[in-house]
Write a protein that holds these residues in place. Structure first.
Motif, PDB file in Angstrom:
ATOM      1  N   THR A 132       0.815  -1.232   0.000  1.00  0.00           N
ATOM      2  CA  THR A 132       0.000   0.000   0.000  1.00  0.00           C
ATOM      3  C   THR A 132       0.845   1.278   0.000  1.00  0.00           C
ATOM      4  OG1 THR A 132      -1.884  -1.098   1.061  1.00  0.00           O
ATOM      5  CG2 THR A 132      -1.763   1.299   1.264  1.00  0.00           C
ATOM      6  N   PRO A 133       1.863   1.437   0.862  1.00  0.00           N
ATOM      7  CA  PRO A 133       2.652   2.682   0.828  1.00  0.00           C
ATOM      8  C   PRO A 133       3.350   2.910  -0.512  1.00  0.00           C
ATOM      9  CG  PRO A 133       3.087   1.456   2.852  1.00  0.00           C
ATOM     10  CD  PRO A 133       2.321   0.546   1.963  1.00  0.00           C
ATOM     11  N   ILE A 134       3.859   1.833  -1.125  1.00  0.00           N
ATOM     12  CA  ILE A 134       4.537   1.971  -2.417  1.00  0.00           C
ATOM     13  C   ILE A 134       3.553   2.388  -3.497  1.00  0.00           C
ATOM     14  CG2 ILE A 134       5.885   0.750  -4.173  1.00  0.00           C
ATOM     15  CD1 ILE A 134       6.904  -1.087  -1.978  1.00  0.00           C
ATOM     16  N   GLN A 135       2.374   1.771  -3.511  1.00  0.00           N
ATOM     17  CA  GLN A 135       1.372   2.104  -4.519  1.00  0.00           C
ATOM     18  C   GLN A 135       0.840   3.526  -4.322  1.00  0.00           C
ATOM     19  OE1 GLN A 135      -1.314  -1.173  -3.860  1.00  0.00           O
ATOM     20  NE2 GLN A 135      -0.327  -2.461  -5.395  1.00  0.00           N
ATOM     21  N   TYR A 136       0.708   3.949  -3.075  1.00  0.00           N
ATOM     22  CA  TYR A 136       0.252   5.322  -2.813  1.00  0.00           C
ATOM     23  C   TYR A 136       1.264   6.342  -3.337  1.00  0.00           C
ATOM     24  CZ  TYR A 136      -0.991   9.571  -0.316  1.00  0.00           C
ATOM     25  OH  TYR A 136      -1.310  10.863  -0.021  1.00  0.00           O
ATOM     26  N   LYS A 137       2.551   6.070  -3.088  1.00  0.00           N
ATOM     27  CA  LYS A 137       3.592   6.984  -3.568  1.00  0.00           C
ATOM     28  C   LYS A 137       3.597   7.037  -5.090  1.00  0.00           C
ATOM     29  CE  LYS A 137       8.509   8.020  -3.091  1.00  0.00           C
ATOM     30  NZ  LYS A 137       9.801   7.596  -2.483  1.00  0.00           N
ATOM     31  N   THR A 138       3.371   5.890  -5.733  1.00  0.00           N
ATOM     32  CA  THR A 138       3.339   5.848  -7.195  1.00  0.00           C
ATOM     33  C   THR A 138       2.208   6.710  -7.738  1.00  0.00           C
ATOM     34  OG1 THR A 138       4.234   3.607  -7.180  1.00  0.00           O
ATOM     35  CG2 THR A 138       3.145   4.323  -9.191  1.00  0.00           C
ATOM     36  N   GLN A 139       1.019   6.577  -7.170  1.00  0.00           N
ATOM     37  CA  GLN A 139      -0.134   7.314  -7.681  1.00  0.00           C
ATOM     38  C   GLN A 139      -0.050   8.801  -7.340  1.00  0.00           C
ATOM     39  OE1 GLN A 139      -3.984   5.737  -7.691  1.00  0.00           O
ATOM     40  NE2 GLN A 139      -3.347   3.606  -7.725  1.00  0.00           N
ATOM     41  N   LYS A 140       0.540   9.113  -6.198  1.00  0.00           N
ATOM     42  CA  LYS A 140       0.737  10.528  -5.860  1.00  0.00           C
ATOM     43  C   LYS A 140       1.679  11.179  -6.854  1.00  0.00           C
ATOM     44  CE  LYS A 140       2.429  13.519  -2.145  1.00  0.00           C
ATOM     45  NZ  LYS A 140       3.033  13.547  -0.779  1.00  0.00           N
ATOM     46  N   SER A 141       2.761  10.488  -7.197  1.00  0.00           N
ATOM     47  CA  SER A 141       3.704  11.006  -8.184  1.00  0.00           C
ATOM     48  C   SER A 141       3.042  11.135  -9.552  1.00  0.00           C
ATOM     49  CB  SER A 141       4.922  10.087  -8.267  1.00  0.00           C
ATOM     50  OG  SER A 141       5.845  10.549  -9.212  1.00  0.00           O
ATOM     51  N   SER A 142       2.165  10.191  -9.890  1.00  0.00           N
ATOM     52  CA  SER A 142       1.459  10.255 -11.174  1.00  0.00           C
ATOM     53  C   SER A 142       0.545  11.476 -11.241  1.00  0.00           C
ATOM     54  CB  SER A 142       0.635   8.974 -11.384  1.00  0.00           C
ATOM     55  OG  SER A 142       1.471   7.846 -11.460  1.00  0.00           O
ATOM     56  N   LYS A 143      -0.104  11.803 -10.126  1.00  0.00           N
ATOM     57  CA  LYS A 143      -0.970  12.983 -10.122  1.00  0.00           C
ATOM     58  C   LYS A 143      -0.148  14.256 -10.300  1.00  0.00           C
ATOM     59  CE  LYS A 143      -4.317  15.696  -7.621  1.00  0.00           C
ATOM     60  NZ  LYS A 143      -5.214  15.861  -6.460  1.00  0.00           N
ATOM     61  N   MET A 144       0.996  14.322  -9.649  1.00  0.00           N
ATOM     62  CA  MET A 144       1.856  15.492  -9.793  1.00  0.00           C
ATOM     63  C   MET A 144       2.329  15.630 -11.242  1.00  0.00           C
ATOM     64  SD  MET A 144       2.026  16.978  -6.872  1.00  0.00           S
ATOM     65  CE  MET A 144       3.433  18.041  -7.141  1.00  0.00           C
ATOM     66  N   MET A 145       2.685  14.508 -11.851  1.00  0.00           N
ATOM     67  CA  MET A 145       3.133  14.551 -13.241  1.00  0.00           C
ATOM     68  C   MET A 145       2.001  15.018 -14.157  1.00  0.00           C
ATOM     69  SD  MET A 145       6.338  13.718 -13.418  1.00  0.00           S
ATOM     70  CE  MET A 145       6.563  13.202 -15.114  1.00  0.00           C
ATOM     71  N   ALA A 146       0.773  14.561 -13.868  1.00  0.00           N
ATOM     72  CA  ALA A 146      -0.374  14.982 -14.672  1.00  0.00           C
ATOM     73  C   ALA A 146      -0.622  16.480 -14.520  1.00  0.00           C
ATOM     74  CB  ALA A 146      -1.612  14.196 -14.262  1.00  0.00           C
ATOM     75  N   ALA A 147      -0.414  17.008 -13.303  1.00  0.00           N
ATOM     76  CA  ALA A 147      -0.611  18.445 -13.080  1.00  0.00           C
ATOM     77  C   ALA A 147       0.452  19.272 -13.800  1.00  0.00           C
ATOM     78  CB  ALA A 147      -0.586  18.740 -11.580  1.00  0.00           C
ATOM     79  N   LEU A 148       1.656  18.727 -13.901  1.00  0.00           N
ATOM     80  CA  LEU A 148       2.741  19.446 -14.567  1.00  0.00           C
ATOM     81  C   LEU A 148       2.728  19.269 -16.076  1.00  0.00           C
ATOM     82  CD1 LEU A 148       5.783  18.757 -12.211  1.00  0.00           C
ATOM     83  CD2 LEU A 148       4.308  20.749 -12.290  1.00  0.00           C
ATOM     84  N   ASN A 149       1.923  18.359 -16.576  1.00  0.00           N
ATOM     85  CA  ASN A 149       1.946  18.042 -18.003  1.00  0.00           C
ATOM     86  C   ASN A 149       1.710  19.264 -18.903  1.00  0.00           C
ATOM     87  OD1 ASN A 149       2.214  15.986 -20.063  1.00  0.00           O
ATOM     88  ND2 ASN A 149       0.021  16.242 -20.429  1.00  0.00           N
ATOM     89  N   PRO A 150       0.752  20.156 -18.589  1.00  0.00           N
ATOM     90  CA  PRO A 150       0.586  21.354 -19.440  1.00  0.00           C
ATOM     91  C   PRO A 150       1.840  22.226 -19.494  1.00  0.00           C
ATOM     92  CG  PRO A 150      -1.343  21.034 -18.061  1.00  0.00           C
ATOM     93  CD  PRO A 150      -0.303  20.081 -17.569  1.00  0.00           C
ATOM     94  N   GLU A 151       2.521  22.388 -18.342  1.00  0.00           N
ATOM     95  CA  GLU A 151       3.735  23.195 -18.310  1.00  0.00           C
ATOM     96  C   GLU A 151       4.858  22.534 -19.102  1.00  0.00           C
ATOM     97  OE1 GLU A 151       3.938  26.180 -17.041  1.00  0.00           O
ATOM     98  OE2 GLU A 151       1.850  26.111 -16.407  1.00  0.00           O
ATOM     99  N   ILE A 152       4.941  21.209 -18.999  1.00  0.00           N
ATOM    100  CA  ILE A 152       5.960  20.480 -19.755  1.00  0.00           C
ATOM    101  C   ILE A 152       5.716  20.617 -21.252  1.00  0.00           C
ATOM    102  CG2 ILE A 152       6.881  18.168 -20.241  1.00  0.00           C
ATOM    103  CD1 ILE A 152       6.301  17.457 -17.333  1.00  0.00           C
ATOM    104  N   GLN A 153       4.457  20.556 -21.650  1.00  0.00           N
ATOM    105  CA  GLN A 153       4.127  20.710 -23.062  1.00  0.00           C
ATOM    106  C   GLN A 153       4.482  22.110 -23.570  1.00  0.00           C
ATOM    107  OE1 GLN A 153       0.033  19.595 -23.633  1.00  0.00           O
ATOM    108  NE2 GLN A 153       0.445  17.416 -23.395  1.00  0.00           N
ATOM    109  N   LYS A 154       4.345  23.122 -22.707  1.00  0.00           N
ATOM    110  CA  LYS A 154       4.734  24.479 -23.106  1.00  0.00           C
ATOM    111  C   LYS A 154       6.240  24.549 -23.379  1.00  0.00           C
ATOM    112  CE  LYS A 154       1.096  26.977 -20.616  1.00  0.00           C
ATOM    113  NZ  LYS A 154       0.815  27.929 -19.498  1.00  0.00           N
ATOM    114  N   ILE A 155       7.019  23.910 -22.514  1.00  0.00           N
ATOM    115  CA  ILE A 155       8.475  23.905 -22.713  1.00  0.00           C
ATOM    116  C   ILE A 155       8.827  23.171 -23.999  1.00  0.00           C
ATOM    117  CG2 ILE A 155      10.655  23.074 -21.755  1.00  0.00           C
ATOM    118  CD1 ILE A 155       9.454  23.442 -18.969  1.00  0.00           C
ATOM    119  N   GLN A 156       8.172  22.027 -24.231  1.00  0.00           N
ATOM    120  CA  GLN A 156       8.435  21.257 -25.449  1.00  0.00           C
ATOM    121  C   GLN A 156       8.035  22.047 -26.697  1.00  0.00           C
ATOM    122  OE1 GLN A 156       6.196  17.697 -24.654  1.00  0.00           O
ATOM    123  NE2 GLN A 156       7.854  16.724 -23.506  1.00  0.00           N
ATOM    124  N   LYS A 157       6.939  22.795 -26.606  1.00  0.00           N
ATOM    125  CA  LYS A 157       6.487  23.612 -27.732  1.00  0.00           C
ATOM    126  C   LYS A 157       7.465  24.755 -27.992  1.00  0.00           C
ATOM    127  CE  LYS A 157       2.430  26.099 -29.448  1.00  0.00           C
ATOM    128  NZ  LYS A 157       1.044  26.548 -29.121  1.00  0.00           N
TER     129      LYS A 157
END
Length: 455
Positions: A55-80
Motif C-alpha cells: 500500500t505505501p509503495i502504490q500510494y507513492k506511485t499514484q501521488k507522483s502520477s498525479k503530480m506529473m499529470a498536473a505538470l503536463n501542461p507546463e511540460i508541453q509548453k516547454i516542449q512547444k
C-alpha cells in the motif's frame, strides 16, 4: 508453465519467494493451530497481507502520477517552445527548464517508475509461492513426503511417471535426474480424477492403500467452497458440463461448474473495475499515450481471465482477492490524493530548496574575491584550473594552498611546488618557452633597429 522443483529456482525471485514462503507457512501453521487446515483460506489471508505491505509503495506511485499529470501542461509548453530545434544547445536548455520545473514542485522524474520496479519482484515472487505450495508450507510437504520416498525406490518409477505425465497432459516436468522433490511436485499436481488413474497402475499396487490416504488428505487440504483448488476452472467446467449433459450430475459437480465459470469472470471484472477507479487521463494528455493506456486497460483484464481459466484455482483465488484489495486501495487513494493541493506542495518544495541552499552557503569556506591578471588567468586556464564562485565569494579549489585567485596563479607559476610530470609543470614549460621566444624576438627587433641607423 512447468514445475521443476519444490521451490522456485528463478534468480533473485527465489530469495524474495523464500521470505514470502515463510509468511505463507506461518499463516498456515496458525490456521492449523486453531483447527483450520485449508490452503484456500491461507491464500486469502496471505494475499491481503501482501497488498497491505504494498500500500505505501502504490500510494507513492499514484501521488507522483498525479503530480506529473498536473505538470503536463507546463511540460508541453516547454516542449512547444523548443519544437523543431535539434541543436545541442536547445536540447540542453529544454532539459534544464524541465528539470527546474520538476524541482519547483518537488517531483522526481523517476518517482512513478521506481516504486513499480520495487513491487514487481514481490508480485512475481507471490506467484512462485502459490505454484510451489509444498516447497514453502512444511505441513503440506509432509503429506506427500512419505509416499514420495517410497515411490522413489520403485523399479522403473521414472518411466512410469514420465508416461503418466504425458498421457494425462500434466504440466509437470520431472527431468532426467529424478528426486523426491520432483515426486512431491508430481503428487501435489494430481487432480482427483488423476489420483484414481494413478492408483490403478499395477506396478504400484503395494502402495495403493497409502496413495488413497494421501489423496484424501490432499483433497481435504485443497477443498475450498465446494471445489478442489488444485484443479483449474477449465477442468471443473468440463467435468460439470459432462455430468450435467450425461444426466449423472451431483451437487458438487454442478457447484464446481458454476465456480469454474465465476473465477475467470470475477478475475476479469475486478481488474477492469480497478482500471475504472484509477484517475483517467485528461484530454491534455498526448493522444498516442492515452490510446495505448486505453488499449492496455481493455486487454489486460481479458488476459487475466484467460490465465485464471487455465491455471489452478489457487491462482484464481489469489487474483480475485488481489483485485478486490486493489479496488479498495484505489478508493482510498482517490480520496486521499484528491485532497492534495498542488500549489501547497509547490510552496513547500520552494521552502525546502531555500533551506537547502542556506545550509550549503553556510557550510562553504569563503574569502574576499579579486580580479585575476590577464597573464595569470592565461596560465591558470592552460593548467586546466577551474575557478568556482558562489555569488561574489571565491571558493578555494586547492584546499587552502591559495587564499585568493592571485594566490592560485602564484601556486600554478611557482615551479618549486609543482610535480615534474603534472599538467601545471608542462604549462609552466610552455610559458617559459613563450617568454624566451618573446625576449628573443625583442632582441632581434632592437638589433635590426641599430643596423638601420648605422646604414
Amino acid at each position: 508453465m512447468y514445475i521443476f522443483l519444490s521451490q522456485s529456482s528463478i534468480p533473485i525471485l527465489k530469495y524474495v519467494a523464500l521470505v514470502l514462503g515463510w509468511l505463507m507457512n506461518g499463516i498456515f501453521e496458525f490456521l492449523v493451530s486453531i483447527g483450520i487446515t485449508n490452503i484456500g483460506i491461507a491464500l486469502i489471508i496471505f494475499t491481503c497481507i501482501v497488498y497491505l505491505i504494498l500500500t505505501p509503495i502504490q500510494y507513492k506511485t499514484q501521488k507522483s502520477s498525479k503530480m506529473m499529470a498536473a505538470l503536463n501542461p507546463e511540460i508541453q509548453k516547454i516542449q512547444k517552445k523548443y519544437a523543431g530545434k535539434k541543436d545541442q544547445y536547445s536540447m540542453q536548455k529544454m532539459q534544464e527548464e524541465t528539470q527546474a520545473l520538476y524541482r519547483q514542485y518537488g517531483v522526481s522524474m523517476t518517482g512513478s517508475c521506481l516504486p513499480l520496479l520495487i513491487q514487481l519482484p514481490l508480485l512475481l515472487s507471490v506467484y512462485q509461492v502459490v505454484l510451489y505450495i509444498p516447497g514453502y508450507i512444511n505441513k503440506v510437504r509432509i503429506i506427500f513426503e512419505g509416499l514420495a520416498q517410497k515411490l522413489f525406490y520403485v523399479d522403473g518409477i521414472q518411466t512410469l511417471l514420465t508416461n503418466f505425465i504425458s498421457d494425462n497432459s500434466m504440466k509437470v516436468k520431472i527431468g532426467d535426474a529424478l528426486s523426491v522433490n520432483n515426486i512431491i511436485d508430481f503428487l501435489y499436481a494430481l487432480k482427483p480424477g488423476q489420483w484414481l488413474k494413478f492408483q490403478q497402475i499395477g506396478e504400484l499396487a503395494p502402495l495403493q492403500s497409502e496413495m488413497v490416504a494421501v489423496a484424501n488428505t490432499s483433497e481435504k487440504v485443497n477443498f475450498f467452497l465446494g471445489i478442489n483448488i488444485s484443479e483449474s476452472p477449465w477442468d471443473a467446467i468440463k467435468s460439470g458440463f459432462t455430468a450435467i449433459t450425461g444426466g449423472n450430475a451431483t451437487g458438487l459437480l454442478v457447484l464446481g461448474f458454476f465456480i469454474g465459470i465465476a473465477i475467470p469472470v470475477l478475475a476479469w471484472f475486478t481488474q477492469w473495475l480497478n482500471y475504472k477507479l484509477m484517475p483517467q487521463q485528461t484530454q491534455n494528455s498526448e493522444g498516442g499515450m492515452m490510446s495505448s493506456m486505453n488499449t492496455m486497460n481493455t486487454i489486460m483484464p481479458v488476459i487475466s481471465a484467460f490465465f485464471c481459466l487455465t491455471l489452478s484455482m489457487g491462482i484464481g483465488i489469489y487474483w480475485i482477492v488481489g483485485g478486490v484489495m486493489r479496488c479498495a486501495q484505489q478508493v482510498f487513494f482517490n480520496r486521499k490524493i484528491g485532497k492534495i493541493d498542488i500549489e501547497l506542495l509547490r510552496e513547500k518544495a520552494l521552502q525546502n530548496q531555500k533551506a537547502q541552499q542556506a545550509r550549503i552557503s553556510t557550510s562553504k569556506p569563503s574569502s574576499s574575491s579579486s580580479s585575476p591578471s590577464s597573464s595569470g588567468g592565461s596560465v591558470a586556464r592552460s593548467a586546466g584550473s577551474v575557478q568556482r564562485k558562489s555569488g561574489s565569494v571565491y571558493t578555494d579549489p586547492h584546499g587552502g594552498k591559495a587564499k585568493s585567485i592571485q594566490g592560485t596563479e602564484k601556486y600554478y607559476t611557482d615551479s618549486s611546488t609543482v610535480h615534474a610530470n603534472s599538467i601545471t609543470a608542462k604549462a609552466n614549460m610552455v610559458r617559459a618557452l613563450d617568454d624566451k621566444n618573446s625576449k628573443k624576438s625583442g632582441k632581434n627587433k632592437n638589433n635590426s633597429g641599430k643596423n638601420g641607423k648605422t646604414e
